[in-house]
Scaffold this motif. Structure first.
Motif, PDB file in Angstrom:
ATOM      1  N   GLY A 133       0.823  -1.196   0.180  1.00 35.93           N
ATOM      2  CA  GLY A 133       0.352   0.485   0.403  1.00 35.93           C
ATOM      3  C   GLY A 133       0.306   1.000  -0.061  1.00 35.93           C
ATOM      4  N   ARG A 134       0.085   2.073  -0.457  1.00 33.25           N
ATOM      5  CA  ARG A 134       1.184   4.026   0.062  1.00 33.25           C
ATOM      6  C   ARG A 134      -0.403   4.526  -0.143  1.00 33.25           C
ATOM      7  NH1 ARG A 134       2.938   5.634  -5.963  1.00 33.25           N
ATOM      8  NH2 ARG A 134       0.594   5.052  -7.294  1.00 33.25           N
ATOM      9  N   THR A 148      -1.239   8.725  -1.654  1.00 34.36           N
ATOM     10  CA  THR A 148      -1.060   9.119  -2.327  1.00 34.36           C
ATOM     11  C   THR A 148      -1.643  10.435  -2.083  1.00 34.36           C
ATOM     12  OG1 THR A 148      -2.709   8.573  -4.181  1.00 34.36           O
ATOM     13  CG2 THR A 148       0.373   7.600  -3.382  1.00 34.36           C
ATOM     14  N   ARG A 161       4.737   4.417   2.752  1.00 35.64           N
ATOM     15  CA  ARG A 161       3.845   2.740   1.709  1.00 35.64           C
ATOM     16  C   ARG A 161       3.799   1.917   3.498  1.00 35.64           C
ATOM     17  NH1 ARG A 161       5.555   2.933  -3.468  1.00 35.64           N
ATOM     18  NH2 ARG A 161       6.048   3.948  -4.180  1.00 35.64           N
ATOM     19  N   ASN A 166      -2.115  -4.727  -4.867  1.00 37.89           N
ATOM     20  CA  ASN A 166      -1.569  -3.064  -4.811  1.00 37.89           C
ATOM     21  C   ASN A 166      -2.770  -2.146  -4.504  1.00 37.89           C
ATOM     22  OD1 ASN A 166       1.369  -3.803  -5.451  1.00 37.89           O
ATOM     23  ND2 ASN A 166       0.502  -3.650  -7.873  1.00 37.89           N
ATOM     24  N   THR A 191      -3.481   2.014  -3.417  1.00 40.57           N
ATOM     25  CA  THR A 191      -3.295   3.445  -3.059  1.00 40.57           C
ATOM     26  C   THR A 191      -4.861   4.199  -2.795  1.00 40.57           C
ATOM     27  OG1 THR A 191      -2.557   3.300  -5.116  1.00 40.57           O
ATOM     28  CG2 THR A 191      -3.190   5.634  -4.174  1.00 40.57           C
TER      29      THR A 191
END
Length: 178
Positions: A58-59, A61, A132, A175, A177
């Motif tokens: 994960g991240r 943004t 992250r 992934n 976000t």
């Protein structure tokens, strides 16, 4: 005269339409919590206690206009999806899919949210300096990833509670976000 012949035909069409079966109301929209009670059940969380071959990378943004947000140093929790947790997310965040709301707003909703202690069943990690985070060893299933974001470079400012649903399966890294 033409109209006089058309009236009985229209009457038959209307009568036939009245006999057509109805399918009832449309199904709940995507993101709606499942029907039924919002009672907490530890048994519903059992699947999430198992180890598995999946992970989440994960991240964060998130931005509001020109303001960039960070989760560096903040905890990230991964809550298993169950009927109870779906109802809780819908109550706290107004969605079971994703949300970015003022953290104070979510906190104010907490006392009236479905009660229960999912603490023993959630996974925890910390967001790093590059915004992250990751989880590994997860079984197949659906989860809610949650963290707090704050404005970059501001000692004060509104913190945002971030929530997003994510599914793990197939021995892959999902992934994510926020």
């Amino acid at each position: 005269m033409k109209h006089a012949r058309l009236i009985p035909v229209l009457g038959l069409v209307a009568l036939a339409g009245a006999c057509a079966p109805t399918l009832g109301p449309p199904p709940p929209g995507r993101g709606a919590p499942p029907p039924g009670p919002a009672r907490f059940s530890a048994a519903d969380f059992a699947w999430a206690q198992k180890s598995g071959p999946n992970g989440i990378a994960g991240r964060l943004t998130y931005r509001q206009g020109q303001t960039r947000y960070t989760c560096a140093g903040s905890g990230v929790v991964l809550t298993p999806e169950t009927p109870w947790s779906a109802r809780r997310m819908a109550h706290l965040y107004g969605s079971t899919e994703r949300a970015a709301l003022p953290a104070d707003e979510v906190r104010k909703r907490t006392p009236s949210a479905p009660q229960g202690d999912a603490g023993p069943y959630v996974k925890r990690t910390t967001c790093d300096a590059q915004d992250r985070f990751s989880f590994s060893g997860l079984p197949n299933g659906t989860w809610y990833a949650i963290t707090i974001a704050r404005p970059v470079g501001q000692s004060e400012g509104e913190t945002i509670a971030m929530m997003r649903k994510v599914t793990t399966r197939g021995g892959r890294v999902a992934n994510l976000t926020l």
